[in-house]
Design a protein around this motif. Sequence first.
Motif, PDB file in Angstrom:
ATOM      1  N   THR A  65      30.246 -22.925  38.260  1.00 43.13           N
ATOM      2  CA  THR A  65      31.108 -22.857  39.434  1.00 43.13           C
ATOM      3  C   THR A  65      32.551 -22.603  39.029  1.00 43.13           C
ATOM      4  O   THR A  65      33.246 -21.784  39.641  1.00 43.13           O
ATOM      5  CB  THR A  65      31.020 -24.178  40.231  1.00 43.13           C
ATOM      6  OG1 THR A  65      29.664 -24.416  40.616  1.00 43.13           O
ATOM      7  CG2 THR A  65      31.898 -24.111  41.463  1.00 43.13           C
ATOM      8  N   SER A 116      31.480 -32.429  46.531  1.00 41.44           N
ATOM      9  CA  SER A 116      30.571 -31.345  46.909  1.00 41.44           C
ATOM     10  C   SER A 116      31.178 -30.397  47.946  1.00 41.44           C
ATOM     11  O   SER A 116      30.965 -29.185  47.891  1.00 41.44           O
ATOM     12  CB  SER A 116      29.249 -31.919  47.433  1.00 41.44           C
ATOM     13  OG  SER A 116      29.472 -32.766  48.545  1.00 41.44           O
ATOM     14  N   LYS A 117      31.963 -30.938  48.879  1.00 42.09           N
ATOM     15  CA  LYS A 117      32.558 -30.080  49.915  1.00 42.09           C
ATOM     16  C   LYS A 117      33.595 -29.117  49.331  1.00 42.09           C
ATOM     17  O   LYS A 117      33.520 -27.902  49.583  1.00 42.09           O
ATOM     18  CB  LYS A 117      33.170 -30.927  51.021  1.00 42.09           C
ATOM     19  CG  LYS A 117      33.674 -30.113  52.210  1.00 42.09           C
ATOM     20  CD  LYS A 117      34.126 -31.005  53.352  1.00 42.09           C
ATOM     21  CE  LYS A 117      34.585 -30.184  54.545  1.00 42.09           C
ATOM     22  NZ  LYS A 117      35.021 -31.046  55.684  1.00 42.09           N
ATOM     23  N   SER A 121      31.853 -26.472  47.276  1.00 45.30           N
ATOM     24  CA  SER A 121      31.256 -25.447  48.131  1.00 45.30           C
ATOM     25  C   SER A 121      32.306 -24.437  48.588  1.00 45.30           C
ATOM     26  O   SER A 121      32.049 -23.232  48.622  1.00 45.30           O
ATOM     27  CB  SER A 121      30.602 -26.113  49.346  1.00 45.30           C
ATOM     28  OG  SER A 121      30.008 -25.156  50.194  1.00 45.30           O
ATOM     29  N   GLN A 151      33.358 -21.999  45.788  1.00 49.07           N
ATOM     30  CA  GLN A 151      32.418 -20.903  45.567  1.00 49.07           C
ATOM     31  C   GLN A 151      32.768 -19.678  46.396  1.00 49.07           C
ATOM     32  O   GLN A 151      32.366 -18.556  46.056  1.00 49.07           O
ATOM     33  CB  GLN A 151      30.988 -21.359  45.896  1.00 49.07           C
ATOM     34  CG  GLN A 151      30.434 -22.392  44.924  1.00 49.07           C
ATOM     35  CD  GLN A 151      29.074 -22.926  45.361  1.00 49.07           C
ATOM     36  OE1 GLN A 151      28.732 -22.913  46.542  1.00 49.07           O
ATOM     37  NE2 GLN A 151      28.296 -23.395  44.404  1.00 49.07           N
ATOM     38  N   THR A 204      19.435 -21.527  47.983  1.00 55.04           N
ATOM     39  CA  THR A 204      20.788 -21.829  48.441  1.00 55.04           C
ATOM     40  C   THR A 204      21.627 -22.238  47.247  1.00 55.04           C
ATOM     41  O   THR A 204      21.100 -22.610  46.199  1.00 55.04           O
ATOM     42  CB  THR A 204      20.778 -22.975  49.478  1.00 55.04           C
ATOM     43  OG1 THR A 204      22.108 -23.181  49.958  1.00 55.04           O
ATOM     44  CG2 THR A 204      20.280 -24.264  48.873  1.00 55.04           C
ATOM     45  N   SER A 205      22.954 -22.148  47.424  1.00 55.22           N
ATOM     46  CA  SER A 205      23.861 -22.591  46.364  1.00 55.22           C
ATOM     47  C   SER A 205      24.746 -23.741  46.846  1.00 55.22           C
ATOM     48  O   SER A 205      25.755 -24.047  46.227  1.00 55.22           O
ATOM     49  CB  SER A 205      24.744 -21.423  45.903  1.00 55.22           C
ATOM     50  OG  SER A 205      25.493 -20.895  46.990  1.00 55.22           O
ATOM     51  N   LYS A 206      24.362 -24.382  47.961  1.00 56.25           N
ATOM     52  CA  LYS A 206      25.134 -25.510  48.484  1.00 56.25           C
ATOM     53  C   LYS A 206      25.133 -26.656  47.481  1.00 56.25           C
ATOM     54  O   LYS A 206      24.061 -27.171  47.127  1.00 56.25           O
ATOM     55  CB  LYS A 206      24.544 -25.991  49.812  1.00 56.25           C
ATOM     56  CG  LYS A 206      24.626 -24.976  50.945  1.00 56.25           C
ATOM     57  CD  LYS A 206      23.978 -25.520  52.205  1.00 56.25           C
ATOM     58  CE  LYS A 206      24.050 -24.511  53.342  1.00 56.25           C
ATOM     59  NZ  LYS A 206      23.368 -25.020  54.564  1.00 56.25           N
ATOM     60  N   PRO A 207      26.294 -27.080  47.012  1.00 58.17           N
ATOM     61  CA  PRO A 207      26.354 -28.140  45.994  1.00 58.17           C
ATOM     62  C   PRO A 207      25.670 -29.436  46.406  1.00 58.17           C
ATOM     63  O   PRO A 207      25.069 -30.116  45.569  1.00 58.17           O
ATOM     64  CB  PRO A 207      27.858 -28.354  45.802  1.00 58.17           C
ATOM     65  CG  PRO A 207      28.479 -27.058  46.214  1.00 58.17           C
ATOM     66  CD  PRO A 207      27.634 -26.549  47.332  1.00 58.17           C
TER      67      PRO A 207
END
Length: 340
Positions: free
Chosen positions: A86, A219-220, A223, A226, A281-284
Amino acid sequence: MDRTYSDRTRYVLAFTALLAAGAVLIIWNVNAGSVNMTGREIFEILFLNGGEETARSIVWEIRLPRILAGIILGGALSVSGFLLQTFFANPIAGPFVLGISSGSKLVVSLAMVFFLSRGMVLSSAEMIAAAFVGAMLSMGFVLLASKKVNRMSMLVVSGTMIGYICSAITDFVVTFADDSNIVNLHNWSLGSFSGMSWGNVQVMLVVVSITLAATFLMSKPISAYQLGEAYVRSLGVNIRIFRIALVLLSSILSACVTAFAGPISFVGIAVPHLAKSLLHTSKPILVMPACFLGGAVFCLFCDLIARTMFAPTELSISSVTAVFGAPVVIYIMIRRKKEQ
């Protein structure tokens, strides 16, 4: 609505499959070894405090600490790789490829040589601290290189060269060490989960749990990162502090792995890619737990092969992870080339 339901179904199936694979490998690893046990014996040893004393000692003092170490460190290494990918926006960035693991190995080896030659032994916390210093030094060189080169491929090459230099110095130090205890560092320098104790497991559990909790809370913004730095800034995130946090968290996770198990190759690259492919998906918030579970499953599987394939001779865990992880990296590079 159908798309949302389909995605949720995929996520549930993916995590169920990872948990099931992990459970199977845990049971398999408990049973595998020079002393075979039946399922009933294992159940009695684990839950009823029964079984023969020798078998109970083997399970509780040797196999279980090793299994838990594989789960914790394998998951930590995979999440570290995801953070680095990332940070650099590159699917083949990872602790091993960028030389971070090798830097940790070098400083830990030097610290061990220094202390063991004086009749002292490093504690778990001191080993992690030494590994973290090495990780940060290597990361510093990589970040300097990233400012000088425009192509990410050249950055990876620079990291690989740093890794080779650190590994060469480590091998030199270990080879010419006089103390027999220092010479035994050679096995650790190749990567292994052997020799784990419950004390080691407790320390790594605390360090990894705290670091993963901090990572999950980010995580937000991860995301948003990215999608580009401009988007992160638009959300009011201090990009400089955020990037420093990513580097620190990934370095702590990588350092913890190297301190206890030595450098382990390709897990930090291959598993995050496989996790994202599995989830689509690539959502952390989804990928990071999948990375941890995937890294645990991957390392348990590779450690099982390392212990049993040529028993009683044990392979280095890094050699086995390279066999299964390198093809994934090659596939990533080929697919990325086609997309360009």
